[in-house]
Motif scaffolding. Structure first.
Motif, PDB file in Angstrom:
ATOM      1  N   THR A   1       0.830  -1.206   0.000  1.00 45.26           N
ATOM      2  CA  THR A   1       0.000   0.000   0.000  1.00 45.26           C
ATOM      3  C   THR A   1       0.867   1.259   0.000  1.00 45.26           C
ATOM      4  O   THR A   1       0.948   1.970  -0.991  1.00 45.26           O
ATOM      5  N   PHE A   2       1.566   1.515   1.110  1.00 41.90           N
ATOM      6  CA  PHE A   2       2.373   2.731   1.153  1.00 41.90           C
ATOM      7  C   PHE A   2       3.569   2.648   0.214  1.00 41.90           C
ATOM      8  O   PHE A   2       3.954   3.655  -0.398  1.00 41.90           O
ATOM      9  N   GLY A   3       4.176   1.461   0.103  1.00 44.75           N
ATOM     10  CA  GLY A   3       5.278   1.321  -0.840  1.00 44.75           C
ATOM     11  C   GLY A   3       4.856   1.710  -2.245  1.00 44.75           C
ATOM     12  O   GLY A   3       5.613   2.354  -2.984  1.00 44.75           O
ATOM     13  N   SER A   4       3.634   1.319  -2.615  1.00 42.52           N
ATOM     14  CA  SER A   4       3.114   1.707  -3.926  1.00 42.52           C
ATOM     15  C   SER A   4       2.922   3.210  -4.008  1.00 42.52           C
ATOM     16  O   SER A   4       3.300   3.855  -4.993  1.00 42.52           O
ATOM     17  N   PHE A   5       2.322   3.788  -2.965  1.00 46.54           N
ATOM     18  CA  PHE A   5       2.040   5.228  -2.988  1.00 46.54           C
ATOM     19  C   PHE A   5       3.324   6.037  -3.165  1.00 46.54           C
ATOM     20  O   PHE A   5       3.418   6.894  -4.047  1.00 46.54           O
ATOM     21  N   ILE A   6       4.319   5.780  -2.337  1.00 48.81           N
ATOM     22  CA  ILE A   6       5.525   6.602  -2.392  1.00 48.81           C
ATOM     23  C   ILE A   6       6.370   6.257  -3.617  1.00 48.81           C
ATOM     24  O   ILE A   6       6.978   7.131  -4.249  1.00 48.81           O
ATOM     25  N   GLY A   7       6.399   4.982  -3.987  1.00 49.84           N
ATOM     26  CA  GLY A   7       7.164   4.587  -5.172  1.00 49.84           C
ATOM     27  C   GLY A   7       6.605   5.201  -6.441  1.00 49.84           C
ATOM     28  O   GLY A   7       7.349   5.753  -7.268  1.00 49.84           O
ATOM     29  N   TYR A   8       5.287   5.137  -6.607  1.00 54.48           N
ATOM     30  CA  TYR A   8       4.660   5.730  -7.781  1.00 54.48           C
ATOM     31  C   TYR A   8       4.765   7.255  -7.760  1.00 54.48           C
ATOM     32  O   TYR A   8       4.851   7.894  -8.814  1.00 54.48           O
ATOM     33  N   SER A   9       4.745   7.845  -6.564  1.00 56.36           N
ATOM     34  CA  SER A   9       4.876   9.304  -6.469  1.00 56.36           C
ATOM     35  C   SER A   9       6.206   9.763  -7.044  1.00 56.36           C
ATOM     36  O   SER A   9       6.283  10.798  -7.721  1.00 56.36           O
ATOM     37  N   PHE A  10       7.266   9.009  -6.764  1.00 52.46           N
ATOM     38  CA  PHE A  10       8.576   9.336  -7.308  1.00 52.46           C
ATOM     39  C   PHE A  10       8.662   9.018  -8.805  1.00 52.46           C
ATOM     40  O   PHE A  10       9.345   9.723  -9.551  1.00 52.46           O
ATOM     41  N   ALA A  11       8.003   7.957  -9.234  1.00 53.98           N
ATOM     42  CA  ALA A  11       8.252   7.423 -10.584  1.00 53.98           C
ATOM     43  C   ALA A  11       7.275   7.902 -11.649  1.00 53.98           C
ATOM     44  O   ALA A  11       7.610   7.866 -12.840  1.00 53.98           O
ATOM     45  N   PHE A  12       6.074   8.346 -11.268  1.00 49.82           N
ATOM     46  CA  PHE A  12       5.018   8.619 -12.241  1.00 49.82           C
ATOM     47  C   PHE A  12       5.477   9.604 -13.316  1.00 49.82           C
ATOM     48  O   PHE A  12       5.310   9.374 -14.520  1.00 49.82           O
ATOM     49  N   GLY A  13       6.070  10.726 -12.906  1.00 51.83           N
ATOM     50  CA  GLY A  13       6.504  11.725 -13.874  1.00 51.83           C
ATOM     51  C   GLY A  13       7.552  11.183 -14.830  1.00 51.83           C
ATOM     52  O   GLY A  13       7.533  11.477 -16.037  1.00 51.83           O
ATOM     53  N   GLN A  14       8.470  10.374 -14.298  1.00 45.41           N
ATOM     54  CA  GLN A  14       9.515   9.818 -15.153  1.00 45.41           C
ATOM     55  C   GLN A  14       8.953   8.806 -16.139  1.00 45.41           C
ATOM     56  O   GLN A  14       9.423   8.710 -17.282  1.00 45.41           O
ATOM     57  N   VAL A  15       7.949   8.030 -15.722  1.00 43.29           N
ATOM     58  CA  VAL A  15       7.316   7.084 -16.643  1.00 43.29           C
ATOM     59  C   VAL A  15       6.633   7.842 -17.779  1.00 43.29           C
ATOM     60  O   VAL A  15       6.728   7.455 -18.955  1.00 43.29           O
ATOM     61  N   LEU A  16       5.962   8.950 -17.448  1.00 37.07           N
ATOM     62  CA  LEU A  16       5.279   9.731 -18.479  1.00 37.07           C
ATOM     63  C   LEU A  16       6.269  10.324 -19.480  1.00 37.07           C
ATOM     64  O   LEU A  16       6.009  10.344 -20.694  1.00 37.07           O
ATOM     65  N   THR A  17       7.400  10.816 -18.990  1.00 40.12           N
ATOM     66  CA  THR A  17       8.374  11.429 -19.904  1.00 40.12           C
ATOM     67  C   THR A  17       9.119  10.384 -20.728  1.00 40.12           C
ATOM     68  O   THR A  17       9.392  10.598 -21.919  1.00 40.12           O
ATOM     69  N   ASN A  18       9.428   9.241 -20.136  1.00 39.87           N
ATOM     70  CA  ASN A  18      10.239   8.233 -20.827  1.00 39.87           C
ATOM     71  C   ASN A  18       9.416   7.284 -21.692  1.00 39.87           C
ATOM     72  O   ASN A  18       9.868   6.864 -22.771  1.00 39.87           O
ATOM     73  N   GLN A  19       8.221   6.916 -21.247  1.00 39.31           N
ATOM     74  CA  GLN A  19       7.425   5.945 -21.998  1.00 39.31           C
ATOM     75  C   GLN A  19       6.451   6.608 -22.963  1.00 39.31           C
ATOM     76  O   GLN A  19       6.162   6.058 -24.027  1.00 39.31           O
ATOM     77  N   PHE A  20       5.954   7.795 -22.596  1.00 36.98           N
ATOM     78  CA  PHE A  20       4.947   8.448 -23.431  1.00 36.98           C
ATOM     79  C   PHE A  20       5.440   9.761 -24.047  1.00 36.98           C
ATOM     80  O   PHE A  20       4.674  10.470 -24.693  1.00 36.98           O
ATOM     81  N   GLY A  21       6.713  10.104 -23.835  1.00 37.69           N
ATOM     82  CA  GLY A  21       7.288  11.263 -24.491  1.00 37.69           C
ATOM     83  C   GLY A  21       6.750  12.603 -24.040  1.00 37.69           C
ATOM     84  O   GLY A  21       6.810  13.578 -24.789  1.00 37.69           O
ATOM     85  N   ARG A  22       6.217  12.664 -22.825  1.00 29.61           N
ATOM     86  CA  ARG A  22       5.699  13.948 -22.321  1.00 29.61           C
ATOM     87  C   ARG A  22       6.857  14.870 -21.940  1.00 29.61           C
ATOM     88  O   ARG A  22       7.893  14.419 -21.443  1.00 29.61           O
ATOM     89  N   SER A  23       6.664  16.168 -22.146  1.00 29.25           N
ATOM     90  CA  SER A  23       7.649  17.142 -21.693  1.00 29.25           C
ATOM     91  C   SER A  23       7.554  17.284 -20.173  1.00 29.25           C
ATOM     92  O   SER A  23       6.550  16.873 -19.573  1.00 29.25           O
ATOM     93  N   PRO A  24       8.570  17.881 -19.509  1.00 25.27           N
ATOM     94  CA  PRO A  24       8.481  18.077 -18.063  1.00 25.27           C
ATOM     95  C   PRO A  24       7.224  18.833 -17.641  1.00 25.27           C
ATOM     96  O   PRO A  24       6.584  18.474 -16.649  1.00 25.27           O
ATOM     97  N   LEU A  25       6.847  19.872 -18.396  1.00 26.73           N
ATOM     98  CA  LEU A  25       5.647  20.630 -18.034  1.00 26.73           C
ATOM     99  C   LEU A  25       4.399  19.792 -18.229  1.00 26.73           C
ATOM    100  O   LEU A  25       3.491  19.794 -17.380  1.00 26.73           O
ATOM    101  N   GLN A  26       4.327  19.042 -19.335  1.00 29.77           N
ATOM    102  CA  GLN A  26       3.172  18.162 -19.559  1.00 29.77           C
ATOM    103  C   GLN A  26       3.073  17.092 -18.481  1.00 29.77           C
ATOM    104  O   GLN A  26       1.972  16.778 -18.010  1.00 29.77           O
TER     105      GLN A  26
END
Length: 457
Positions: free
Chosen positions: A246-271
């Protein structure tokens, strides 16, 4: 008969504290407990924001910084690791120094990583320097453990689900808040130092307010062996595994979500910044709801169904990633965040009920059972929180390896799905099934059932 008022010693110490006494609670206990809760939330909130600074600082780091995606996942993994490890000594610190005293110290310590990050965050800084400062930033994760241990002692068993959920949720919301502030900074064309310049004075405010308005409980400070006793109990480690999910998922995804969006879906930092705060925000807001549902329906039941939902949401993420569907991916990720928040609340509600139920089953009764449950559950929360946070390390390392091997996060999500399935089985097998000839943990002596009506695990 009028309940005795809290007996105070010098230095904002309270010698007498009995929240299970309804007269005491109504007369003075609730007011004092709530005041300590609000200022504990503030300090923990700032601690979470500092801990997760690097989830947004890495978004500022363009090609001129010379960091690869693997470097950034390694950096966030190390920050998460320190945040998990320091939760153990932070749990002991409440007993050694007092809840109020340690809140002041732990809040003030946040100045060290914030100022260090302010100094080094610029192009040309080596990855080793960033890792060192990231390790310092990890101390923000320890505030959760000391805060939960402290607040657990202030509230009666029947109110712990709500109080602990609110305390943790208010702290967790520091994650989306720092991400929202970063969004505003990026949108205004500012840099990482502007973001850090906003938080440094807030750290000072949190420490000063804790010093002025919080209290120490003598009953907590007098018992430095509770964590050792909690560590010997198998349920502490079983709940630690569940909290990894539960918490491991919350904090892990909090750190990783933005990086997954930029690396896997090509989003810019602002996007990416426009999307990353949504999941942590909703996951934080619903954490008290998880505690409230556990108060009403039992923590184990809510936790079990929550894991089923997390597994389903992860399966959708796998499908969305394989088909490159950003809308479905973001929607499923937000749902997964919300479920992780609900599970955080319900899992932590289980701890007080588990230890008091064991005390009653062992023959203790009345205040002796309440004191035993409060003593061990408060200590166990720090240990469970520490192990649970290691799940965030695993998530970031899993994403790092998945991107290195497959170029996407799909492989990591498959591993997470399998782990949620294991957690579902553990929850059912240990806390819900009723094997013949064995008294389940939630079944206690008839005379104790009324007392435990709101404490069922």
């Amino acid at each position: 008969m009028t309940a005795p008022a809290p007996t105070r010693r010098s230095g904002r110490w309270i010698a007498h504290w009995d929240p299970e006494d309804e007269g005491f609670w109504q007369a003075t206990g609730e007011r004092i407990a709530r005041r300590n809760l609000w200022f504990s939330v503030l300090s923990e909130h700032i601690g979470f924001s500092v801990w997760t600074l690097w989830s947004v600082l890495v978004l500022f780091m363009g090609p001129e910084y010379g960091l690869t995606p693997a470097d950034k996942f390694l950096l966030t993994s190390m920050v998460t690791l320190v945040g998990a490890v320091v939760r153990v000594p932070y749990t002991f610190a409440v007993a050694v120094f007092g809840g109020r005293n340690w809140t002041v110290v732990s809040a003030a310590l946040l100045l060290v990583p914030a100022v260090a990050a302010f100094v080094v965050t610029e192009p040309g800084t080596s990855i080793s320097t960033f890792l060192l400062v990231g390790l310092l930033t990890g101390i923000g994760g320890g505030n959760f453990a000391s805060s939960m241990t402290n607040i657990n002692a202030f509230f009666p068993l029947r109110r712990k689900g709500w109080a602990l959920g609110l305390n943790a949720g208010g702290g967790n919301i520091g994650v989306p808040v720092v991400q929202l502030v970063a969004l505003a900074v990026i949108g205004a064309g500012g840099g990482p130092r502007l973001l850090l310049g906003i938080y440094i004075p807030l750290i000072v405010v949190a420490a000063v307010l804790a010093a002025l308005y919080m209290d120490n409980l003598a009953a907590v400070s007098n018992d430095t062996g509770a964590a050792k006793d909690a560590a010997k109990d198998a349920h502490t480690w079983i709940m630690s595994v569940l909290y990894v999910g539960t918490f491991g998922s919350f904090i892990g995804y909090s750190f990783a979500f933005g990086q997954v969006l930029t690396n896997q879906f090509g989003r810019s930092p602002l996007q990416a910044a426009y999307l990353t705060f949504i999941g942590p925000l909703l996951g934080s807001l619903v954490r008290p709801v998880g505690g409230w549902l556990a108060d009403r329906h039992g923590g184990a039941r809510i936790t079990l169904w929550n894991y089923v939902g997390m597994a389903a949401a992860t399966a959708v993420l796998i499908v969305a990633g394989m088909h490159g569907s950003l809308p479905l991916f973001v929607a499923a990720f937000v749902v997964l965040f919300m479920l992780s928040g609900l599970g955080n609340g319900s899992a932590f509600k289980m701890l007080p009920g588990i230890f008091q139920a064991k005390a009653l089953a062992a023959g203790l009764s009345g205040e002796a059972a309440v004191a035993h449950g409060r003593r061990l559950s408060g200590a166990a929360m720090g240990l469970v929180g520490a192990v649970g946070a290691l799940g965030g390390v695993g998530i970031n390392l899993a994403f790092r390896q998945s991107f290195l091997t497959h170029g996407s996060g799909t492989g990591a999500f498959v591993a997470f799905l399998a782990f949620y399935a294991v957690c579902s089985v553990i929850t059912w097998a240990v806390y819900l099934r009723r094997p013949a000839g064995r008294m389940p943990l939630t079944a206690v002596a008839p005379q104790a059932r009324e007392r435990l009506s709101h404490a069922e695990v």
